[in-house]
Design a protein around this motif. Structure first.
Motif, short mmCIF file in Angstrom:
data_model
loop_
_atom_site.label_atom_id
_atom_site.label_comp_id
_atom_site.label_asym_id
_atom_site.label_seq_id
_atom_site.Cartn_x
_atom_site.Cartn_y
_atom_site.Cartn_z
N GLN A 195 15.21 8.10 -3.44
CA GLN A 195 13.80 7.83 -3.73
C GLN A 195 13.32 6.57 -3.01
O GLN A 195 12.23 6.51 -2.46
CB GLN A 195 13.70 7.59 -5.23
CG GLN A 195 12.61 8.31 -5.90
CD GLN A 195 12.88 8.31 -7.39
OE1 GLN A 195 13.82 7.65 -7.87
NE2 GLN A 195 12.08 9.02 -8.12
N LYS A 196 14.17 5.54 -3.03
CA LYS A 196 13.80 4.29 -2.37
C LYS A 196 13.64 4.50 -0.88
O LYS A 196 12.70 4.00 -0.26
CB LYS A 196 14.87 3.21 -2.63
CG LYS A 196 14.86 2.68 -4.05
CD LYS A 196 15.90 1.58 -4.23
CE LYS A 196 15.88 1.01 -5.64
NZ LYS A 196 16.83 -0.08 -5.83
N ARG A 197 14.56 5.26 -0.27
CA ARG A 197 14.46 5.50 1.18
C ARG A 197 13.15 6.20 1.50
O ARG A 197 12.48 5.86 2.47
CB ARG A 197 15.65 6.34 1.67
CG ARG A 197 16.88 5.50 1.82
CD ARG A 197 18.03 6.23 2.49
NE ARG A 197 19.20 5.41 2.29
CZ ARG A 197 19.99 5.46 1.23
NH1 ARG A 197 19.75 6.34 0.27
NH2 ARG A 197 20.99 4.63 1.09
N ARG A 198 12.75 7.18 0.68
CA ARG A 198 11.49 7.90 0.94
C ARG A 198 10.30 6.96 0.76
O ARG A 198 9.39 6.92 1.59
CB ARG A 198 11.34 9.08 -0.02
CG ARG A 198 12.11 10.32 0.41
CD ARG A 198 11.61 11.55 -0.35
NE ARG A 198 11.89 11.46 -1.78
CZ ARG A 198 13.05 11.81 -2.34
NH1 ARG A 198 14.03 12.29 -1.60
NH2 ARG A 198 13.23 11.70 -3.63
N ILE A 210 9.93 4.09 3.57
CA ILE A 210 10.20 4.52 4.94
C ILE A 210 9.25 3.86 5.96
O ILE A 210 9.67 3.54 7.06
CB ILE A 210 10.17 6.06 5.05
CG1 ILE A 210 10.76 6.51 6.38
CG2 ILE A 210 8.78 6.63 4.88
CD1 ILE A 210 11.16 7.97 6.40
N ASP A 211 7.99 3.66 5.56
CA ASP A 211 7.01 3.17 6.53
C ASP A 211 6.59 1.73 6.27
O ASP A 211 5.46 1.35 6.58
CB ASP A 211 5.75 4.06 6.50
CG ASP A 211 5.99 5.33 7.29
OD1 ASP A 211 6.78 5.29 8.25
OD2 ASP A 211 5.41 6.37 6.92
N TYR A 224 17.49 -1.16 2.08
CA TYR A 224 16.48 -0.15 2.39
C TYR A 224 15.41 -0.68 3.35
O TYR A 224 14.46 0.03 3.68
CB TYR A 224 15.81 0.36 1.10
CG TYR A 224 16.82 0.81 0.08
CD1 TYR A 224 17.53 1.99 0.27
CD2 TYR A 224 17.12 0.03 -1.04
CE1 TYR A 224 18.50 2.39 -0.64
CE2 TYR A 224 18.08 0.43 -1.95
CZ TYR A 224 18.77 1.61 -1.75
OH TYR A 224 19.74 2.01 -2.64
N ARG A 262 14.22 -2.32 7.06
CA ARG A 262 14.68 -2.36 8.47
C ARG A 262 15.21 -3.75 8.79
O ARG A 262 14.62 -4.75 8.35
CB ARG A 262 13.51 -2.08 9.41
CG ARG A 262 13.33 -0.63 9.82
CD ARG A 262 12.31 -0.52 10.93
NE ARG A 262 11.12 -1.30 10.70
CZ ARG A 262 10.10 -0.92 9.94
NH1 ARG A 262 10.14 0.25 9.32
NH2 ARG A 262 9.04 -1.69 9.80
#
Ligand SMILES: C[S@@+](CC[C@H](N)C(=O)[O-])C[C@H]1O[C@@H](n2cnc3c(N)ncnc32)[C@H](O)[C@@H]1O
Length: 212
Positions: A31-34, A37-38, A56, A58
């Motif tokens: 869920q955290k990755r989704r 993501i941006d 999580y 970049r």
């Protein structure tokens, strides 16, 4: 606003959260990755704890962590270094964030609005520091619905007081979705569900985004 952590429970919570990072990764990692993501290059995080969300972000992200518990700070610095995240640490509560109005495009927080003593004030601060169009991304545990999850609701009711004491003010009964909806954001997109595998009293979750 600066807040004081308990000299015994503060370090214990820091240690406990670090020990639970693997559990939270299995429960909430996808869920955290989704959700994250941006994210832009500069992010503000409320209640970063020992840095559980660094993995999580970049590498190269510049993170401003609003974390009042000093027992978390060394762990946070180490986690930032490990994941290549540039860290600015603000030892303040989210109810009084020492950042200018409209100064960031993204605020994140996970499992924090349960613990801040005045979540309405914290959400007003999030809105204040976001630029127009900026996003607040969150995952929070909430009160179980007694009609659909009676045993969860009962366990939350029974554990409420000791849980709050052990976990430095963490409330099992907050209706955080309503607080976010009522915080004056331009739009909100809030989902709810039950985390699996679950740490039972905090299994009922809400997650999503609110746009300034
Ligand atoms: C359950 S931990 C969550 C840590 C991390 N976000 C995670 O997902 O693992 C709650 C965190 O909120 C912090 N906290 C407590 N009161 C706060 C406040 N008023 N403002 C900001 N953070 C607060 C605690 O020190 C702790 O690090």
């Amino acid at each position: 606003m600066k807040t004081e952590a308990n000299p015994i429970r503060g370090p214990l919570n820091a240690w406990g959260l670090r020990a639970l990072e693997g559990v939270f990764e299995r429960t909430l990692g996808a869920q955290k990755r989704r959700l994250f993501i941006d994210l832009p290059d500069e992010v503000v995080e409320l209640g970063s704890g020992p840095g559980s969300n660094m993995r999580y972000l970049r590498a190269g992200t510049r993170l401003t962590a609003v974390e009042p518990n000093p027992a978390m700070h060394d762990l946070l610095r180490a986690s930032a270094a490990e994941h290549g995240v540039g860290l600015t640490l603000l030892a303040h509560g989210a109810e009084g964030i020492p950042l200018p109005d409209a100064s960031t495009d993204a605020v994140i927080c996970t499992l924090v609005l349960c613990t801040v003593s005045d979540p309405t004030a914290a959400l007003a601060e999030v809105r204040r520091i976001l630029r127009p169009g900026g996003q607040f991304l969150f995952i929070e545990h909430v009160a179980a619905d007694p009609t659909t999850h009676p045993s969860l609701a009962r366990s939350q009711r029974i554990l409420r007081r000791p849980w709050r004491w052990v976990f430095e003010g963490c409330e099992l009964h907050r209706d955080t979705a309503s607080l976010i909806t009522e915080a004056g954001f331009d739009s909100t997109d809030i989902h709810s569900g039950t985390a699996r595998p679950a740490i039972l009293p905090i299994a009922p979750m809400v997650w999503g985004r609110a746009v300034r």
